[in-house]
Design a protein around this motif. Structure first.
Motif, PDB file in Angstrom:
ATOM      1  N   GLU A  25      -3.833  -3.721   1.938  1.00 18.32           N
ATOM      2  CA  GLU A  25      -2.720  -3.158   2.355  1.00 18.32           C
ATOM      3  C   GLU A  25      -3.164  -2.404   3.427  1.00 18.32           C
ATOM      4  N   GLN A  26      -4.358  -1.438   3.254  1.00 19.79           N
ATOM      5  CA  GLN A  26      -4.660  -0.503   4.113  1.00 19.79           C
ATOM      6  C   GLN A  26      -5.166  -1.022   5.421  1.00 19.79           C
ATOM      7  N   ILE A  27      -5.818  -2.279   5.315  1.00 17.13           N
ATOM      8  CA  ILE A  27      -5.978  -2.933   6.560  1.00 17.13           C
ATOM      9  C   ILE A  27      -4.958  -3.376   7.641  1.00 17.13           C
ATOM     10  N   SER A  65     -13.087  -5.331  13.650  1.00 15.69           N
ATOM     11  CA  SER A  65     -13.592  -3.910  13.714  1.00 15.69           C
ATOM     12  C   SER A  65     -12.904  -3.058  12.871  1.00 15.69           C
ATOM     13  N   ILE A  66     -11.699  -3.037  12.837  1.00 13.99           N
ATOM     14  CA  ILE A  66     -10.819  -2.155  11.941  1.00 13.99           C
ATOM     15  C   ILE A  66     -10.976  -2.472  10.732  1.00 13.99           C
ATOM     16  N   ALA A  67     -10.951  -3.728  10.222  1.00 13.85           N
ATOM     17  CA  ALA A  67     -11.049  -3.997   8.842  1.00 13.85           C
ATOM     18  C   ALA A  67     -12.472  -3.555   8.285  1.00 13.85           C
ATOM     19  N   GLY A  68     -13.602  -3.910   9.378  1.00 11.40           N
ATOM     20  CA  GLY A  68     -15.077  -3.577   8.860  1.00 11.40           C
ATOM     21  C   GLY A  68     -14.936  -2.022   8.656  1.00 11.40           C
ATOM     22  N   GLY A  69     -14.505  -1.100   9.714  1.00  7.37           N
ATOM     23  CA  GLY A  69     -14.506   0.110   9.587  1.00  7.37           C
ATOM     24  C   GLY A  69     -13.761   0.767   8.127  1.00  7.37           C
ATOM     25  N   ILE A  70     -12.418   0.189   7.830  1.00  9.90           N
ATOM     26  CA  ILE A  70     -11.882   0.711   6.608  1.00  9.90           C
ATOM     27  C   ILE A  70     -12.535   0.446   5.461  1.00  9.90           C
ATOM     28  N   ILE A  71     -13.173  -0.652   5.470  1.00  5.86           N
ATOM     29  CA  ILE A  71     -13.983  -1.183   4.290  1.00  5.86           C
ATOM     30  C   ILE A  71     -15.152  -0.334   4.039  1.00  5.86           C
ATOM     31  N   GLY A  72     -15.666   0.057   5.205  1.00  2.18           N
ATOM     32  CA  GLY A  72     -17.070   0.951   5.047  1.00  2.18           C
ATOM     33  C   GLY A  72     -16.741   2.422   4.480  1.00  2.18           C
ATOM     34  N   ASN A  73     -15.625   2.782   5.239  1.00  2.00           N
ATOM     35  CA  ASN A  73     -15.042   4.180   4.857  1.00  2.00           C
ATOM     36  C   ASN A  73     -14.444   4.126   3.256  1.00  2.00           C
ATOM     37  N   ASN A  74     -14.200   3.005   2.889  1.00  2.00           N
ATOM     38  CA  ASN A  74     -13.452   3.162   1.549  1.00  2.00           C
ATOM     39  C   ASN A  74     -14.667   2.441   0.271  1.00  2.00           C
ATOM     40  N   TYR A  75     -15.867   2.226   1.128  1.00  2.00           N
ATOM     41  CA  TYR A  75     -16.998   1.530  -0.101  1.00  2.00           C
ATOM     42  C   TYR A  75     -16.941   2.272  -1.377  1.00  2.00           C
ATOM     43  N   ALA A  88      -3.311  -0.277   9.303  1.00  2.00           N
ATOM     44  CA  ALA A  88      -4.030  -0.128  10.374  1.00  2.00           C
ATOM     45  C   ALA A  88      -4.016  -0.979  11.631  1.00  2.00           C
ATOM     46  N   VAL A  89      -3.900  -2.357  11.207  1.00  2.00           N
ATOM     47  CA  VAL A  89      -3.770  -3.260  12.255  1.00  2.00           C
ATOM     48  C   VAL A  89      -2.706  -3.209  13.069  1.00  2.00           C
ATOM     49  N   LYS A  90      -1.484  -3.022  12.386  1.00  2.00           N
ATOM     50  CA  LYS A  90      -0.268  -2.811  12.905  1.00  2.00           C
ATOM     51  C   LYS A  90      -0.106  -1.572  13.860  1.00  2.00           C
ATOM     52  N   LEU A  91      -1.053  -0.719  13.659  1.00  2.00           N
ATOM     53  CA  LEU A  91      -0.757   0.560  14.533  1.00  2.00           C
ATOM     54  C   LEU A  91      -1.825   0.593  15.641  1.00  2.00           C
ATOM     55  N   MET A 150      -9.320  -1.751  19.725  1.00  2.00           N
ATOM     56  CA  MET A 150     -10.379  -2.136  18.846  1.00  2.00           C
ATOM     57  C   MET A 150      -9.951  -3.738  18.423  1.00  2.00           C
ATOM     58  N   ASP A 151     -10.679  -4.608  18.003  1.00  2.00           N
ATOM     59  CA  ASP A 151     -10.317  -5.958  17.608  1.00  2.00           C
ATOM     60  C   ASP A 151     -10.025  -5.731  16.040  1.00  2.00           C
TER      61      ASP A 151
END
Length: 651
Positions: A371-373, A388-398, A376-379, A384-385
């Motif tokens: 849901e978070q990803i 990269s957005i998904a990877g950044g959110i996963i890393g930030n929320n690890y 962010a993808v819609k915005l 950024m592809d």
């Protein structure tokens, strides 16, 4: 007069040091042997580092180091310019007793752990010079929890200019309680001093003439109990050297997560700081979101780098584990490791939930992350592809992901250590491995299909891979020894004098690890013109593009016509043990990259009849930097597949 003569003779005899029974632990500075005075300085620095890490989970007993670290270094002039505000904030945390002490209960998922780790890391890296670093390292060794200290020290040593040439011992020897089974730890603690060093049975009475003659011939014929020189071995062998139980891989994963945590905390600070954006840009902002996105990328550059690094290693671990399951015929999720011990000697706690309940919790965790990803993808304004957005959110929320999962699986108790709260982010835990698989599946759903497609230039001006030569691919299991010196009784090993010099035998745990024989891959490439490209090589399952196990990437300077390249991959050498580092004159630092999985895991496990895979070779546009991350959106100019077979040789 006679007494004065006797004293002088004794001083002459003792000036060369204490009798060591021929043990290699008696150190002589490297420079004295070979006339290299500059090397002696580095030698002393290496030994300072090792002295901090020996028996790191117990109180420091070196009197000189205790004095050096007795007080917090609060002189702003002894820190790098512009860094005192960070040190001042850290000092406040220390004065408020917010940093866990040596014997406190430590949990990686504690809310304040990231700030504490960042504070100790800065305390070490921002010291102005070597002497200031020594003082700070000794203070941290004495006053902070050993896991926080070791994790911060590992990153600081790699970054500082005056320490980056030093060699850090492997983490599973510094803190073996976090990596080895309970049975190994308990067996090592039962070893007596008499099993490791000889005992003098007779101490002959020495006359003053014996002392005088002894100076000319210092080797005395002491009568001592015979003892073998070979190491004392504690067997830790398994039927199969599973990937998830590999000591070096778990140590690598620990380092990877620590770097991710540091970059996340630094990114949070920079996001809240004012950033001056100048007008020297070629493209104007199209709106307020462009400006916010630009500022975030500027401030979180390190975070995005480490998030990509985490995603890359996650992809590689899942690919290697998938191929291992194919070779062994066993699902890695069914593999449950024997219990570990924490540094406090407390066994890790397992969950009381059944498999279905754990699966439901994991599904809910991934759904919330998705849901978070999606939001962010819609915005996203396509700066950024999606990957990269998904990877950044996963890393930030690890840490948040692991924290919520641990609470759901293990409850709210903090007095009992759990695998999810382990300082190593333990790959041995099947729940954690299942989480990694699900995160990887989520990331795959955001991959751009174009990155797997082959593109061409107008007029067919693209290079072509006309042939691939692959030598015989063979994996095997080899024995490796883990030094257990940090489990020897401390009062016997270290006191105000260094008893290491008396050790005749080493105490080691012996297990097996996967390795590969030396192999080579040759490429024949035809180019229509001079080109700079990047060659990437992956192993894949037959007729499947994912998962991909990254073998190699390198820059190719193509000339018009036929170009031939050969890449050689030697078998991996074992790491030096803690004892070997202590005995070495001056060991140079390893040059292997810490961004990838350990080199002995380059190939997945083969089988006796041969594991059938495919070698995928891609030629991509050269973007000026050697890409170490799988999935970077660079146009593919040419690609080809070749069937390969990986055999396994039994030990």
């Amino acid at each position: 007069m006679l007494r004065l003569t006797f004293v002088c003779l004794c001083l002459l005899v003792l000036q060369d040091g204490t009798e060591s029974f021929g043990s290699p632990w008696k150190m002589t500075p490297f420079g004295k042997h070979f006339g290299l005075p500059n090397v002696e300085v580095d030698f002393n620095r290496q030994h300072f580092l090792l002295n901090l890490l020996i028996q790191v989970h117990k109180p420091l007993l070196h009197e000189e180091l205790i004095i050096m670290g007795s007080q917090f270094n609060d002189d702003p002039n002894l820190y790098m310019e512009g860094t005192w505000r960070y040190i001042k904030d850290f000092q406040e945390r220390v004065l408020q007793n917010r940093i866990p002490g040596p014997f406190a209960i430590f949990n990686q998922l504690d809310d304040e752990m990231p700030q504490n780790l960042l504070g100790i890391y800065r305390f070490l890296t921002m010291a102005m010079d070597w002497l200031s670093f020594q003082r700070n390292a000794c203070y941290a060794r004495i006053h902070f929890h050993p896991l926080l200290f070791v994790n911060a020290l590992q990153m600081a040593v790699a970054e500082r200019q005056d320490t980056k040439d030093l060699r850090m011992p492997v983490m599973f020897e510094v803190l073996p309680q976090l990596y080895l089974e309970k049975e190994v730890i308990l067996a090592a603690q039962e070893v007596t001093w008499n099993q490791l060093t000889p005992i003098r049975l007779v101490t002959p009475k020495r006359r003053w003439m014996d002392i005088l003659l002894g100076y000319r011939n210092p080797k005395q014929s002491w009568t001592e109990e015979p003892i073998p020189n070979d190491p004392l071995i504690i067997d830790n062998e398994r039927k199969v050297a599973y990937l998830s139980l590999d000591l070096e891989l778990n140590s690598h994963w620990n380092s990877l997560i620590n770097r991710l945590i540091i970059s996340i905390e630094e990114g949070k600070e920079k996001t809240n700081e004012p950033i001056i954006v100048d007008g020297d840009r070629l493209v104007a902002f199209r709106g307020s979101f462009d400006e916010v996105n630009y500022i975030n990328q500027m401030s979180l550059g390190s975070h995005f780098h480490n998030s990509k690094l985490y995603v890359y290693n996650l992809n590689q671990f899942v690919a290697a584990l998938t191929m291992e399951d194919l070779a062994t015929g066993q699902r890695s999720m069914d593999l449950i490791d024997p219990p570990l011990l924490t540094t406090g000697g407390v066994p890790y706690k397992g969950t009381s939930l059944n498999i279905e309940a754990v699966k439901d919790i994991l599904d809910l965790t991934i759904d919330n992350l998705k849901e978070q990803i999606e939001m962010a993808v819609k915005l996203n304004n396509h700066s950024m592809d999606d990957l990269s957005i998904a990877g950044g959110i996963i890393g930030n929320n690890y840490l948040h992901i692991c924290r919520q999962l641990s609470l759901a699986v293990n409850g709210h108790g903090i007095s009992q250590p759990t695998m999810l709260g382990s300082a190593t982010s333990n790959l041995r835990d099947p729940i954690y491995r299942s989480l990694l698989f699900r995160i990887n599946e989520l990331l795959k759903s955001y991959e751009n299909a174009d990155i797997f497609a082959e593109v061409g230039e107008e007029g067919g001006e693209t290079p072509k891979i006309v042939d691939i030569q692959v030598s015989r691919l063979v994996t095997f299991e080899e024995y490796m020894s883990t030094d257990l010196i940090n489990l020897i009784d401390q009062q016997l090993l270290l006191s105000q004098r260094n008893n290491l010099q008396f050790l005749r035998r080493h105490l080691v745990a012996r297990q097996r690890r996967l390795n590969h024989e030396t192999f080579s891959i040759g490429l024949d490439i035809v180019a229509p013109k001079d080109l700079l490209v990047e060659a990437r090589m992956y192993l894949t399952l037959p007729n499947q593009l994912t998962p991909r196990l990254h073998l190699d990437s390198f820059k190719c300077s193509l000339k018009r016509g036929l170009n031939q390249f050969e890449r050689v991959f030697p078998a991996a050498n074992p790491k030096h043990t803690l004892s070997e580092l202590y005995e070495a004159a001056y060991p140079s630092a390893d040059v292997t990259s810490s961004n990838r999985l350990p080199p002995h895991l380059l190939l997945p496990r083969g089988t006796g009849d041969g594991l059938k895979l495919q070698l995928l070779v891609e030629l991509t546009e050269w973007n000026g930097l050697e890409s170490q991350f799988h999935g970077v959106s660079v146009p593919v100019l040419a690609k080809t597949l070749k069937d390969v077979i990986i055999f396994h040789r039994q030990a």
